[in-house]
Design a protein around this motif. Sequence first.
Motif, PDB file in Angstrom:
ATOM      1  N   GLU A 277      -7.053  -1.795  -8.120  1.00 37.52           N
ATOM      2  CA  GLU A 277      -6.502  -0.616  -8.779  1.00 37.52           C
ATOM      3  C   GLU A 277      -5.118  -0.290  -8.238  1.00 37.52           C
ATOM      4  O   GLU A 277      -4.189  -0.008  -8.998  1.00 37.52           O
ATOM      5  CB  GLU A 277      -7.445   0.573  -8.567  1.00 37.52           C
ATOM      6  N   VAL A 278      -4.977  -0.355  -6.918  1.00 38.13           N
ATOM      7  CA  VAL A 278      -3.664  -0.100  -6.312  1.00 38.13           C
ATOM      8  C   VAL A 278      -2.661  -1.164  -6.748  1.00 38.13           C
ATOM      9  O   VAL A 278      -1.519  -0.866  -7.087  1.00 38.13           O
ATOM     10  CB  VAL A 278      -3.779  -0.056  -4.777  1.00 38.13           C
ATOM     11  N   LEU A 279      -3.092  -2.413  -6.760  1.00 40.36           N
ATOM     12  CA  LEU A 279      -2.211  -3.511  -7.133  1.00 40.36           C
ATOM     13  C   LEU A 279      -1.659  -3.322  -8.539  1.00 40.36           C
ATOM     14  O   LEU A 279      -0.467  -3.514  -8.788  1.00 40.36           O
ATOM     15  CB  LEU A 279      -2.971  -4.831  -7.025  1.00 40.36           C
ATOM     16  N   GLU A 280      -2.523  -2.938  -9.466  1.00 36.68           N
ATOM     17  CA  GLU A 280      -2.062  -2.742 -10.843  1.00 36.68           C
ATOM     18  C   GLU A 280      -1.108  -1.558 -10.935  1.00 36.68           C
ATOM     19  O   GLU A 280      -0.146  -1.572 -11.716  1.00 36.68           O
ATOM     20  CB  GLU A 280      -3.263  -2.522 -11.768  1.00 36.68           C
ATOM     21  N   SER A 281      -1.338  -0.519 -10.140  1.00 34.24           N
ATOM     22  CA  SER A 281      -0.476   0.664 -10.202  1.00 34.24           C
ATOM     23  C   SER A 281       0.925   0.379  -9.684  1.00 34.24           C
ATOM     24  O   SER A 281       1.882   1.058 -10.057  1.00 34.24           O
ATOM     25  CB  SER A 281      -1.095   1.803  -9.392  1.00 34.24           C
ATOM     26  N   LEU A 282       1.051  -0.628  -8.819  1.00 32.48           N
ATOM     27  CA  LEU A 282       2.355  -0.937  -8.245  1.00 32.48           C
ATOM     28  C   LEU A 282       3.364  -1.383  -9.314  1.00 32.48           C
ATOM     29  O   LEU A 282       4.576  -1.261  -9.124  1.00 32.48           O
ATOM     30  CB  LEU A 282       2.211  -2.035  -7.180  1.00 32.48           C
ATOM     31  N   PHE A 283       2.862  -1.900 -10.414  1.00 33.50           N
ATOM     32  CA  PHE A 283       3.763  -2.379 -11.461  1.00 33.50           C
ATOM     33  C   PHE A 283       4.118  -1.279 -12.457  1.00 33.50           C
ATOM     34  O   PHE A 283       4.939  -1.467 -13.337  1.00 33.50           O
ATOM     35  CB  PHE A 283       3.119  -3.575 -12.168  1.00 33.50           C
ATOM     36  N   GLU A 284       3.463  -0.117 -12.294  1.00 34.09           N
ATOM     37  CA  GLU A 284       3.787   1.026 -13.143  1.00 34.09           C
ATOM     38  C   GLU A 284       4.710   2.008 -12.439  1.00 34.09           C
ATOM     39  O   GLU A 284       5.305   2.866 -13.071  1.00 34.09           O
ATOM     40  CB  GLU A 284       2.490   1.744 -13.542  1.00 34.09           C
ATOM     41  N   ASN A 285       4.831   1.884 -11.107  1.00 34.44           N
ATOM     42  CA  ASN A 285       5.646   2.816 -10.325  1.00 34.44           C
ATOM     43  C   ASN A 285       6.652   2.030  -9.483  1.00 34.44           C
ATOM     44  O   ASN A 285       6.252   1.215  -8.650  1.00 34.44           O
ATOM     45  CB  ASN A 285       4.753   3.649  -9.403  1.00 34.44           C
ATOM     46  N   PRO A 286       7.941   2.245  -9.686  1.00 28.96           N
ATOM     47  CA  PRO A 286       8.947   1.436  -8.982  1.00 28.96           C
ATOM     48  C   PRO A 286       9.031   1.713  -7.491  1.00 28.96           C
ATOM     49  O   PRO A 286       9.444   0.852  -6.726  1.00 28.96           O
ATOM     50  CB  PRO A 286      10.256   1.818  -9.684  1.00 28.96           C
ATOM     51  N   ARG A 287       8.635   2.901  -7.070  1.00 30.98           N
ATOM     52  CA  ARG A 287       8.728   3.253  -5.658  1.00 30.98           C
ATOM     53  C   ARG A 287       7.364   3.772  -5.200  1.00 30.98           C
ATOM     54  O   ARG A 287       6.907   4.812  -5.673  1.00 30.98           O
ATOM     55  CB  ARG A 287       9.820   4.305  -5.430  1.00 30.98           C
ATOM     56  N   THR A 288       6.741   3.030  -4.291  1.00 32.55           N
ATOM     57  CA  THR A 288       5.348   3.315  -3.937  1.00 32.55           C
ATOM     58  C   THR A 288       5.149   3.251  -2.428  1.00 32.55           C
ATOM     59  O   THR A 288       5.700   2.380  -1.757  1.00 32.55           O
ATOM     60  CB  THR A 288       4.391   2.300  -4.594  1.00 32.55           C
ATOM     61  N   MET A 289       4.334   4.175  -1.923  1.00 33.65           N
ATOM     62  CA  MET A 289       3.937   4.170  -0.518  1.00 33.65           C
ATOM     63  C   MET A 289       2.423   4.021  -0.461  1.00 33.65           C
ATOM     64  O   MET A 289       1.683   4.828  -1.025  1.00 33.65           O
ATOM     65  CB  MET A 289       4.381   5.453   0.178  1.00 33.65           C
ATOM     66  N   VAL A 290       1.960   2.972   0.212  1.00 33.66           N
ATOM     67  CA  VAL A 290       0.529   2.679   0.294  1.00 33.66           C
ATOM     68  C   VAL A 290       0.084   2.803   1.747  1.00 33.66           C
ATOM     69  O   VAL A 290       0.565   2.065   2.609  1.00 33.66           O
ATOM     70  CB  VAL A 290       0.219   1.259  -0.226  1.00 33.66           C
ATOM     71  N   SER A 291      -0.808   3.738   2.011  1.00 39.67           N
ATOM     72  CA  SER A 291      -1.319   3.909   3.369  1.00 39.67           C
ATOM     73  C   SER A 291      -2.765   3.446   3.425  1.00 39.67           C
ATOM     74  O   SER A 291      -3.480   3.436   2.422  1.00 39.67           O
ATOM     75  CB  SER A 291      -1.231   5.377   3.805  1.00 39.67           C
ATOM     76  N   GLY A 292      -3.188   3.067   4.597  1.00 40.55           N
ATOM     77  CA  GLY A 292      -4.568   2.618   4.765  1.00 40.55           C
ATOM     78  C   GLY A 292      -4.820   2.226   6.200  1.00 40.55           C
ATOM     79  O   GLY A 292      -3.895   1.883   6.940  1.00 40.55           O
ATOM     80  N   VAL A 293      -6.063   2.263   6.592  1.00 41.87           N
ATOM     81  CA  VAL A 293      -6.436   1.894   7.952  1.00 41.87           C
ATOM     82  C   VAL A 293      -6.259   0.401   8.139  1.00 41.87           C
ATOM     83  O   VAL A 293      -6.076  -0.353   7.181  1.00 41.87           O
ATOM     84  CB  VAL A 293      -7.894   2.282   8.240  1.00 41.87           C
ATOM     85  N   ALA A 294      -6.329  -0.027   9.383  1.00 40.46           N
ATOM     86  CA  ALA A 294      -6.307  -1.458   9.666  1.00 40.46           C
ATOM     87  C   ALA A 294      -7.479  -2.114   8.953  1.00 40.46           C
ATOM     88  O   ALA A 294      -8.605  -1.624   9.007  1.00 40.46           O
ATOM     89  CB  ALA A 294      -6.411  -1.696  11.176  1.00 40.46           C
ATOM     90  N   GLY A 295      -7.211  -3.214   8.266  1.00 44.23           N
ATOM     91  CA  GLY A 295      -8.265  -3.909   7.560  1.00 44.23           C
ATOM     92  C   GLY A 295      -8.460  -3.460   6.130  1.00 44.23           C
ATOM     93  O   GLY A 295      -9.345  -3.953   5.435  1.00 44.23           O
ATOM     94  N   ALA A 296      -7.627  -2.536   5.657  1.00 44.51           N
ATOM     95  CA  ALA A 296      -7.776  -2.055   4.280  1.00 44.51           C
ATOM     96  C   ALA A 296      -7.172  -3.019   3.269  1.00 44.51           C
ATOM     97  O   ALA A 296      -7.309  -2.816   2.066  1.00 44.51           O
ATOM     98  CB  ALA A 296      -7.134  -0.669   4.135  1.00 44.51           C
TER      99      ALA A 296
END
Length: 577
Positions: free
Chosen positions: A228-247
């Motif tokens: 879901e995050v991967l697909e959203s990256l192509f809809e938004n030119p500037r993206t910040m993705v946070s997540g724990v180690a191993g996410a």
Amino acid sequence: MVQLIPDVLSPEIKSPAEKRLFVEFRDHRTNKKYIVLHSLGIAEHANKIFGEIDFVILCNEGVLCLEVKGGQVSRRNGVWEFTNRYGNISRKNEGPFQQVQGNMQSLRQYMVRRLGNYDPLVRCQYACAVAMPDCRFRATVVGIDVVPEILVDAKQSWNLDSLVNQAFGYWRQTCIEKHGFEGGRLTDAEIDKMANLLRGDFHFVPSMKDTVERTVKELCALTAEQYEVLESLFENPRTMVSGVAGAGKTLIAMEQARRAYWEGKSVLYLCYNHNIAQYVQYQFEKDRVYIEAVTLHAFMMRTCGIEWSPDLSQHFYEKELPATFMAAEDVPAYDLVIIDEGQDLLTDTYLECVDRIVRDGLGNGTWAIYYDPNQNIFNSYAQLDAMIMKLRKEAYAMSWKLHANCRNTKQIANANILMTNIPNQGKPTVSGPQVEYDSYNGREDERRKINAIVRNIKDSGAVGGDFVILSRYTLTNSHNGLGLTGLDKDLGTLKTTGPLWKAKKNDVRFSTISGFKGLESKIVIMIDIDHFSNEETRLLNYVAASRACAMLYVLYDCNAEQERQNMILSGFTQVGA
């Protein structure tokens, strides 16, 4: 307490229903003692060359054999039909009730041949049941081969305790009516004895290497959340993705880079750590994707024509190099800039430099930043929060947060929480081996124990690329447990340089914790833990433990035992939250 044998679900099990019951049994909370043997083979079946029982449940009530039938179940002209989720139909003359009763009798007959007629393991109550968790079995169905009293299905709410009560209730009553007596019950010690007997003769006990390999296979998959995050990256030119180690941040970042490259865009992959840059570059080259993966500092030095030297100071990297880069004339710009390990690079100074690299700048260009606040071991939390808010406000950056932990097992994630009191470890879904702890009294004692662990790992069949030793100290530091003598010579060569994500068969990888940040290993041996509670140590321990995919060893100073216990007590409330 429920103990599953094996405690890791084999990737070869294809039945979704069986997988679901495995997880439900494993996670069931009860004060009763259960040992559940999964997929137990019967080499001496009463009427088959070889049989298999989906689950054998050993408990104080006795021995329960469970047959699981997922998907649709029907019977036509005396032939049973089982339809899986793909629409494939299998047909059998023998129904599940006959099958499980045959298995139950075969198991008991084996125990008679093994122990004689009068052993408590033979004279205990044997029972069987059928689970159809995907469908509702109508009570009006009749037939000599249908026993509705021992069936659990989708129309009723049931768990391990209620299943045991239902099955043994039926079989005890049946034994009394037909034979005038019922089977005995098992003590906790007898349950353990029977598990050992069955496991020894019927069940393959996997080596540590096999267990680790199976666990890693379960972990290696993109989750629905990551897609879901991967697909959203192509809809938004500037993206910040946070997540724990191993996410899966690096996994998604690399896939984002590949897709942009295949679209014909120019892509630059930036990070802080040299080892992760090497790893990502290696993966790109293996896939014939011509994207440069490089540390921000190396990129700036190359642009400015500066040669690397071991004498370069921290002040040079943080102040002098950025100033020289900002003054440079020929700075290449990219259609997409990806920043991995963003928590290490989110400063005003570095963002000014990145602004020159992104085509149309940070405010209007296309970029993605992946970060983990828990791994912010170089900068302050206040500074990190300020930079994130600045990018959201000034660049209208979209934010995504990854919750799933697809690197660490539940055991490793929970151990990390107890050791560091950092509650946000994501949501691990895979179970694996227990974390191994040991304390040492002095550096020589620690060195002996490190050698013993490495020897045990190698004896199990693991090779150099399967495990790594991590310490907060370099090998030349007097606090390092490997000391000047290092590993025993017969254990192989200590590998400390070059690509640390791979190694020769006889290599033993060693790295500082900060040097291994961003990478992972099937097995991690944490050494030189002399504290648990101060802020720097907590963050370093978090980074080290979260590198482990399937198995973790923790070696700590015996003088820090009370400190460790205090951390465990305060962390208990956060485990499983």
